[in-house]
Design a protein around this motif. Sequence first.
Motif: not given
Length: 335
Positions: A211-216
């Motif tokens: 999963i892309h953690g930057d957006e979270l």
Amino acid sequence: MSSRLDIELTSSRPDGTWTWRKAGAKLPKGEVSGDVVPDGVSVGDVVKADADVLIDGVVILSITPPKGPRADRFETLEVVGTRRDEPLVTQTLAPKGRGDGRGRGRRDGERRGRREDGDGRDRRPRSDRGERGERGERGERSERPRRPAPEPRPKPKRLRPGRTHRNAVLETLAAEQRPIAEQVLRGGVPAVRQAVDQQNEKNRSEGLPEIHGDELVALAEGLLPKLRAADWRDKADSALKLLAELDLRDLRSVVVAADQGARDDESRSLAQQLREGLTRRVEEEHAAWLKDLTETLADGRVVRALRLSSRPPKAGAPIPAELIERLTAITAENL
């Protein structure tokens, strides 16, 4: 200038020359004339040699013959023994018939005679020795009166905030944002990053895409101010209800967090009430501490007074000079 080397003689040639190498190594190595090699050595012996180390090689000047086996300085004696099969431990018992009591009775009679004749000691029962009792002229030791124990002070209550304002903020968020908001409430933005790393590690082990953690993380940073204010408001409401009984450590933590948690006029007013209450509580605790310290010194409780003097409720507040002098004097007397 020659050097001392440990060399190993590797072979002996028919023309009388020997080959050598440094002991325990392949290099340096070379040849040496048989005239330099002493008698009694053989191939494989390690000897000490004086050599000149030159640019084009090593020249052996002399070889010291190896030392022979060291002779024992002491003569060894062999214990032969009796050469008979005997038990290792022996015992001898006294013959029967001894100790029939005749000698003991005579000695007991002599002791009784000395007591009757008088040997300078008082043989009367303890009850007939007079008023002195067992301790003689000093009399009985007076017991120290027990001091009454100080009244136990009620323990301050700890802060247990509710969840009214936090739940209200969570209700305004979308369903997919609530798990992130709960992580922020538990440990801030670092908790969100840690949860993302754990999820990616689990996906890699199962062969799933990461999963892309930057957006979270960006979403968590956007929710942080609102959630922080709601969390502080829950703590402030609980602290205001227990203002007179709350532990000073919890009250201080709420007042310090007001700089980031109080974001509206109502919260700022609440923070001002908590600051005033904290100041009042500190002054009351300090006055009670001085009173307790004075009474402890009056009762002569040195250890308790020293312990109290090291734990002032108001940080940096000095002890009055009079109490310091009394505490110093009573401590010196009891050393």
